[in-house]
Design a protein around this motif. Structure first.
Motif, mmCIF file in Angstrom:
data_model
loop_
_atom_site.group_PDB
_atom_site.id
_atom_site.type_symbol
_atom_site.label_atom_id
_atom_site.label_comp_id
_atom_site.label_asym_id
_atom_site.label_seq_id
_atom_site.Cartn_x
_atom_site.Cartn_y
_atom_site.Cartn_z
ATOM 1 N N THR A 12 39.366 151.328 37.183
ATOM 2 C CA THR A 12 39.527 150.220 38.128
ATOM 3 C C THR A 12 39.580 148.901 37.376
ATOM 4 O O THR A 12 38.721 148.616 36.531
ATOM 5 C CB THR A 12 38.359 150.188 39.126
ATOM 6 N N THR A 13 40.606 148.093 37.672
ATOM 7 C CA THR A 13 40.729 146.740 37.138
ATOM 8 C C THR A 13 40.961 145.787 38.306
ATOM 9 O O THR A 13 40.996 146.211 39.464
ATOM 10 C CB THR A 13 41.900 146.625 36.149
ATOM 11 N N GLU A 14 41.146 144.513 37.998
ATOM 12 C CA GLU A 14 41.383 143.527 39.055
ATOM 13 C C GLU A 14 42.706 143.765 39.786
ATOM 14 O O GLU A 14 42.846 143.398 40.946
ATOM 15 C CB GLU A 14 41.370 142.113 38.462
ATOM 16 N N VAL A 15 43.655 144.375 39.110
ATOM 17 C CA VAL A 15 44.991 144.508 39.703
ATOM 18 C C VAL A 15 45.307 145.911 40.191
ATOM 19 O O VAL A 15 46.234 146.097 40.987
ATOM 20 C CB VAL A 15 46.086 144.066 38.709
ATOM 21 N N ALA A 16 44.558 146.913 39.733
ATOM 22 C CA ALA A 16 44.928 148.280 40.094
ATOM 23 C C ALA A 16 43.734 149.220 40.025
ATOM 24 O O ALA A 16 42.731 148.938 39.359
ATOM 25 C CB ALA A 16 46.028 148.790 39.164
ATOM 26 N N THR A 17 43.870 150.333 40.737
ATOM 27 C CA THR A 17 42.930 151.449 40.634
ATOM 28 C C THR A 17 43.738 152.711 40.358
ATOM 29 O O THR A 17 44.775 152.935 40.985
ATOM 30 C CB THR A 17 42.112 151.624 41.918
ATOM 31 N N ILE A 18 43.252 153.513 39.416
ATOM 32 C CA ILE A 18 43.971 154.726 39.016
ATOM 33 C C ILE A 18 43.047 155.921 39.177
ATOM 34 O O ILE A 18 41.892 155.883 38.736
ATOM 35 C CB ILE A 18 44.448 154.633 37.548
ATOM 36 N N TRP A 19 43.568 156.958 39.807
ATOM 37 C CA TRP A 19 42.838 158.219 39.940
ATOM 38 C C TRP A 19 43.636 159.307 39.220
ATOM 39 O O TRP A 19 44.855 159.355 39.316
ATOM 40 C CB TRP A 19 42.697 158.630 41.405
ATOM 41 N N PHE A 20 42.943 160.205 38.541
ATOM 42 C CA PHE A 20 43.604 161.346 37.901
ATOM 43 C C PHE A 20 42.707 162.562 38.057
ATOM 44 O O PHE A 20 41.552 162.551 37.624
ATOM 45 C CB PHE A 20 43.859 161.069 36.417
ATOM 46 N N ASP A 21 43.229 163.611 38.681
ATOM 47 C CA ASP A 21 42.419 164.798 38.986
ATOM 48 C C ASP A 21 42.621 165.936 37.989
ATOM 49 O O ASP A 21 42.210 167.070 38.240
ATOM 50 C CB ASP A 21 42.700 165.285 40.405
ATOM 51 N N GLY A 22 43.234 165.628 36.852
ATOM 52 C CA GLY A 22 43.513 166.642 35.857
ATOM 53 C C GLY A 22 44.965 167.053 35.822
ATOM 54 O O GLY A 22 45.429 167.650 34.843
ATOM 55 N N LYS A 23 45.720 166.708 36.874
ATOM 56 C CA LYS A 23 47.144 167.011 36.936
ATOM 57 C C LYS A 23 47.939 165.842 37.505
ATOM 58 O O LYS A 23 48.909 165.391 36.909
ATOM 59 C CB LYS A 23 47.387 168.256 37.794
ATOM 60 N N THR A 24 47.500 165.345 38.657
ATOM 61 C CA THR A 24 48.228 164.292 39.370
ATOM 62 C C THR A 24 47.523 162.953 39.203
ATOM 63 O O THR A 24 46.293 162.880 39.223
ATOM 64 C CB THR A 24 48.339 164.633 40.864
ATOM 65 N N GLN A 25 48.331 161.905 39.054
ATOM 66 C CA GLN A 25 47.807 160.547 38.941
ATOM 67 C C GLN A 25 48.304 159.699 40.109
ATOM 68 O O GLN A 25 49.477 159.743 40.469
ATOM 69 C CB GLN A 25 48.264 159.917 37.626
ATOM 70 N N TRP A 26 47.377 158.918 40.664
ATOM 71 C CA TRP A 26 47.706 157.958 41.720
ATOM 72 C C TRP A 26 47.378 156.565 41.195
ATOM 73 O O TRP A 26 46.252 156.325 40.745
ATOM 74 C CB TRP A 26 46.893 158.217 42.981
#
Length: 206
Positions: free
Chosen positions: A74-88
Motif C-alpha cells: 500500500t502506498t499513497e497512490v495505489a494498493t496492490i494485492w497478490f495471491d500467489g498467481k493473480t495481481q490486482w
C-alpha cells in the motif's frame, strides 16, 4: 611421469587450497540468504515499511504485508494485492483496478521479499561485509532472465533483509525496508475485494 607426479603432489594441493576459501565464501553467502529467507517466511506472515526508488518514478513510501508468495503493498497512490498467481492493482486517482499475472521482475519490484522465491536457482553469489550487515551480490546464470543482478543487504543481527537492489533493462530499482515484524495475516488480505470498492472499474489485462 616425474613431472606429472610433481604436479599432483605440489601444484594440485596448492590449487585446492586457494579455491577452498572461495567455495566457502559462496556457501556463506547462500547461508546468509537462507537465514534471511527464513526470517521473512514466518508462517503467519510479516509486515514492514518500505521506500522504493527507480529510474522512472519518484521515491515512494509504503507498507507491505507478506505471507509466503502472497503480499499486499500500500502506498499513497495505489494498493496492490497478490495471491500467489493473480495481481490486482487499485489506482486511487481514477478508481480503477488492473488485474494481471505479473512477471518475475514485476513481482520483485513490487515485493522486495520476493527474492526468497528466486535466489535458490539460476544465480551465483558473492558477499561482502559492510558494518553490521552482509551484502550479497546475485548474478543470473541465464542472460535471458529478466532480473540479471540483485544486491540484498541483510543485518547480522537477526538476518533481517534491509535493502534489495535490482537491475532491470531501464536501470536499478532500490527498495529500503524497515520495521519488519511478525503479523497474523488472513489469506483474504491478499485478494481484491470488490465490495470494498463498489465503484471501481475493473480492467482485466491477463
Amino acid at each position: 611421469m616425474n613431472r606429472l607426479h610433481k604436479w599432483v603432489k605440489w601444484i594440485l594441493p596448492f590449487c585446492l587450497f586457494t579455491l577452498l576459501p572461495l567455495a566457502g565464501y559462496a556457501q556463506d553467502a547462500k547461508t546468509v540468504l537462507d537465514k534471511a529467507a527464513q526470517t521473512v517466511s514466518a508462517k503467519q506472515g510479516i509486515s514492514a515499511k518500505f521506500k522504493i526508488s527507480g529510474p522512472n518514478f519518484s521515491p515512494t513510501d509504503g507498507t507491505i504485508l507478506v505471507k509466503g508468495k502472497k503480499f499486499q503493498a500500500t502506498t499513497e497512490v495505489a494498493t496492490i494485492w497478490f495471491d500467489g498467481k493473480t495481481q490486482w492493482t487499485y489506482m486511487k486517482a481514477n478508481d480503477e483496478v488492473n488485474v494481471s499475472n505479473p512477471s518475475e521482475a514485476e513481482l520483485q519490484a513490487l515485493n522486495p521479499y520476493n527474492f526468497i522465491n528466486l535466489y535458490k536457482k539460476g544465480f551465483t553469489y558473492t558477499m561482502t561485509t559492510k558494518g553490521n550487515s552482509y551484502e550479497v551480490h546475485l548474478t543470473a546464470t541465464d542472460k535471458k532472465r529478466q532480473i540479471q543482478e540483485m544486491y540484498i543487504t541483510v543485518s547480522k543481527s537477526g538476518y533481517v533483509p534491509t535493502q534489495v537492489k535490482m537491475k532491470q533493462r531501464n536501470g536499478w530499482t532500490t527498495i529500503n525496508i524497515s520495521n519488519l515484524k511478525a503479523a497474523k495475516l488472513n489469506d483474504n488480505m491478499f485478494r481484491f475485494n470488490a465490495k470494498d470498492y463498489p465503484h471501481a472499474e475493473v480492467i482485466d489485462l491477463r
